[in-house]
Motif scaffolding. Structure first.
Motif, short mmCIF file in Angstrom:
data_model
loop_
_atom_site.label_atom_id
_atom_site.label_comp_id
_atom_site.label_asym_id
_atom_site.label_seq_id
_atom_site.Cartn_x
_atom_site.Cartn_y
_atom_site.Cartn_z
N GLY A 50 -3.69 94.02 22.39
CA GLY A 50 -2.46 93.36 21.78
C GLY A 50 -0.61 93.91 21.16
O GLY A 50 -0.65 94.95 21.45
N ILE A 65 -1.34 89.54 17.41
CA ILE A 65 -1.69 88.64 18.92
C ILE A 65 -2.37 90.29 18.85
O ILE A 65 -3.02 91.17 19.64
N HIS A 67 -5.54 89.98 22.68
CA HIS A 67 -6.09 89.87 23.60
C HIS A 67 -7.19 89.88 24.51
O HIS A 67 -7.07 90.72 24.54
N TYR A 72 -6.13 84.36 23.61
CA TYR A 72 -5.31 84.73 23.07
C TYR A 72 -5.39 84.89 21.63
O TYR A 72 -5.92 82.57 21.01
#
Ligand SMILES: [Zn+2]
Length: 87
Positions: A50, A65, A67, A72
């Motif tokens: 991320g 963030i 992912h 997410y």
């Protein structure tokens, strides 16, 4: 973990997948130093899982963030205010 330092626009694709508006134009106020800046002008560190968006003034991690596995995760504890301009 290898990181690549870019500006906040680099995280735009990932943010676009999460938010229904252009997050690069949203303004964040850093909880650390009080600086307000648009996300496009922050420093973004992209990595395999991320991105980390950092304050350009104090380097505080504003948004993490992650992912993975079709989800997410956003850690925004260092964002005091997020200001989104309408359409
Ligand atoms: Zn700051």
């Amino acid at each position: 973990m290898m990181e690549q330092k870019l500006d906040g626009n680099a995280a735009a694709g990932m943010l676009q997948a999460i938010f229904p508006f252009d997050m690069t134009l949203a303004q964040v106020t850093c909880a650390g130093c009080g600086t307000t800046t648009v996300i496009g002008a922050t420093a973004a560190y992209m990595h395999g899982m991320g991105a980390i968006i950092r304050c350009p003034r104090c380097d505080n991690a504003l948004i993490h963030i992650v992912h993975a596995r079709g989800r997410y995760w956003l850690d925004m504890r260092s964002v005091r205010v997020l200001e989104i301009k309408e359409g």
